[in-house]
Design an enzyme around this catalytic site. Structure first.
Site, short mmCIF file in Angstrom:
data_model
loop_
_atom_site.label_atom_id
_atom_site.label_comp_id
_atom_site.label_asym_id
_atom_site.label_seq_id
_atom_site.Cartn_x
_atom_site.Cartn_y
_atom_site.Cartn_z
N SER A 138 0.87 -1.17 0.00
CA SER A 138 0.00 0.00 0.00
C SER A 138 0.91 1.22 0.00
O SER A 138 2.09 1.12 0.35
CB SER A 138 -0.86 0.00 1.28
N TYR A 151 -1.71 -1.46 10.38
CA TYR A 151 -1.73 -1.54 8.92
C TYR A 151 -0.42 -1.01 8.33
O TYR A 151 0.20 -1.64 7.46
CB TYR A 151 -2.93 -0.74 8.41
P1 NAD Z 1 -11.55 -6.12 0.35
O1 NAD Z 1 -12.08 -6.05 1.74
O2 NAD Z 1 -12.47 -5.93 -0.80
O3 NAD Z 1 -10.80 -7.52 0.11
C1 NAD Z 1 -10.08 -8.16 1.10
C2 NAD Z 1 -10.05 -9.63 0.78
O4 NAD Z 1 -9.30 -10.31 1.81
C3 NAD Z 1 -11.44 -10.28 0.77
O5 NAD Z 1 -11.51 -11.27 -0.24
C4 NAD Z 1 -11.52 -10.92 2.15
O6 NAD Z 1 -12.45 -12.00 2.22
C5 NAD Z 1 -10.09 -11.39 2.28
N1 NAD Z 1 -9.74 -11.74 3.66
C6 NAD Z 1 -9.87 -11.01 4.78
N2 NAD Z 1 -9.45 -11.73 5.85
C7 NAD Z 1 -9.05 -12.94 5.37
C8 NAD Z 1 -8.51 -14.10 5.97
N3 NAD Z 1 -8.30 -14.18 7.29
N4 NAD Z 1 -8.20 -15.15 5.18
C9 NAD Z 1 -8.42 -15.10 3.84
N5 NAD Z 1 -8.92 -14.01 3.22
C10 NAD Z 1 -9.23 -12.95 3.98
O7 NAD Z 1 -10.34 -5.07 0.34
P2 NAD Z 1 -9.44 -4.48 -0.83
O8 NAD Z 1 -9.52 -3.00 -0.72
O9 NAD Z 1 -9.70 -5.12 -2.13
O10 NAD Z 1 -8.00 -4.89 -0.27
C11 NAD Z 1 -7.16 -5.84 -0.90
C12 NAD Z 1 -5.72 -5.53 -0.53
O11 NAD Z 1 -5.35 -4.27 -1.09
C13 NAD Z 1 -5.46 -5.45 0.97
O12 NAD Z 1 -4.22 -6.05 1.28
C14 NAD Z 1 -5.40 -3.95 1.22
O13 NAD Z 1 -4.64 -3.64 2.33
C15 NAD Z 1 -4.76 -3.48 -0.08
N6 NAD Z 1 -4.95 -2.07 -0.36
C16 NAD Z 1 -6.21 -1.56 -0.51
C17 NAD Z 1 -6.34 -0.21 -0.78
C18 NAD Z 1 -7.69 0.43 -0.97
O14 NAD Z 1 -7.74 1.67 -1.04
N7 NAD Z 1 -8.76 -0.32 -1.08
C19 NAD Z 1 -5.21 0.61 -0.89
C20 NAD Z 1 -3.96 0.04 -0.72
C21 NAD Z 1 -3.84 -1.30 -0.47
#
Ligand code: NAD
Length: 256
Positions: A138, A151
């Site tokens: 991130s 985080y």
């Molecule tokens: P999201 O909540 O849509 O997806 C998260 C996924 O992780 C889901 O499929 C959820 O079921 C899964 N998950 C959660 N706990 C779990 C566990 N214990 N075991 C297996 N799977 C599990 O969120 P997102 O925004 O798509 O995030 C995806 C990644 O991108 C994350 O690592 C997040 O930190 C990173 N990220 C997101 C953003 C943003 O702005 N959305 C920015 C930077 C980084």
């Protein structure tokens, strides 16, 4: 372009992971999905491009289940060529108010799971002398924000893990890189928007404007599809010598 390659994308039942899995499938990869969301819905979407896509329900807090996910991919799909460590959760609180259980869960899911999955998948990749690991860090792996200590710690750690593993494999056909998105509109961020709208007593549109104006100079969300395309590039022959990078795709956030 990725025909004949297999890929695991953790946390791919929604958001960024689902978009990455879909994009990899569109490019010809055979995909294993994972995550706690709507697995059937995610499979249906990915199977439009990869009818052989499968799902494994490993809990990313459980090292034994993570190892089983990689072994199952190797036995059912033949091998694991591409590993995208994407699963992640968020919790916002001051350090002194941070629930210990939430800290442990964030470190386990957002950081340690990538170690466990790489530990299981790298030997096969090295043996075949081809592999791609993409760790979804991130912009919070590069800079911090208050309230997000667990985080930020996990995401900085993921970049360290990426660099160390990339060096260990620098002379092989296995590359290991991190991508660092800024704000992407997914369920994880919608929850933060809802919290902000409630706290500021504004509607969703105004909460969105405020959220972006604070950190992301482009004033636009990064799209999950753009992240999918970045992963595809990192899997391409042109990216063979891209090793150990932390590639931000953040609308200028970290340039400030
Ligand atoms: P999201 O909540 O849509 O997806 C998260 C996924 O992780 C889901 O499929 C959820 O079921 C899964 N998950 C959660 N706990 C779990 C566990 N214990 N075991 C297996 N799977 C599990 O969120 P997102 O925004 O798509 O995030 C995806 C990644 O991108 C994350 O690592 C997040 O930190 C990173 N990220 C997101 C953003 C943003 O702005 N959305 C920015 C930077 C980084």
């Amino acid at each position: 372009m990725l025909t004949g390659k297999t890929a695991i994308v953790t946390g791919s039942t929604s958001g960024i992971g689902l978009a990455i899995a879909t994009t990899l499938a569109m490019k010809g990869a055979r995909v294993m999905l994972n995550g706690f969301g709507d697995a059937e819905g995610a499979l249906a979407q990915v199977r439009q491009h990869d009818p052989g896509a499968i799902y494994h329900g490993a809990d990313m807090t459980r090292p034994d289940e993570i190892t089983d996910m990689v072994r199952t991919c190797e036995s059912l799909l033949g091998r694991c060529d591409i590993l995208v460590n994407n699963a992640g959760i968020q919790h916002v609180a001051l350090v002194e108010d941070f629930p210990v259980e939430r800290w442990d869960a964030i470190i386990a899911i957002n950081l340690s799971s990538a170690f466990h999955a790489m530990r299981a998948a790298l030997p096969g990749m090295k043996k075949r002398n081809w592999g791609r690991v993409v760790n979804v860090s991130s912009v919070h792996g590069l800079v911090a924000s208050g309230g997000k200590s667990a985080y930020v710690t996990a995401k900085h750690g993921m970049i360290g893990l990426t660099k160390a593993a990339a060096l260990e494999n620098a002379t092989t056909g296995v590359t290991i890189n991190a991508i660092c998105p800024g704000w992407v509109l997914t369920p994880l961020v919608q929850k933060q928007l809802d919290d902000r709208a409630a706290a500021d007593q504004v509607n969703n549109e105004e909460a969105t404007r405020r959220l972006l104006a604070e950190k992301q100079p482009s004033l636009q969300f990064t799209t999950p599809e753009a992240l999918g395309e970045l992963v595809v590039f990192l899997c391409s022959p042109a990216a063979q010598n891209v090793r150990g990078v932390a590639w931000n795709i953040d609308g200028g956030w970290a340039a400030q």
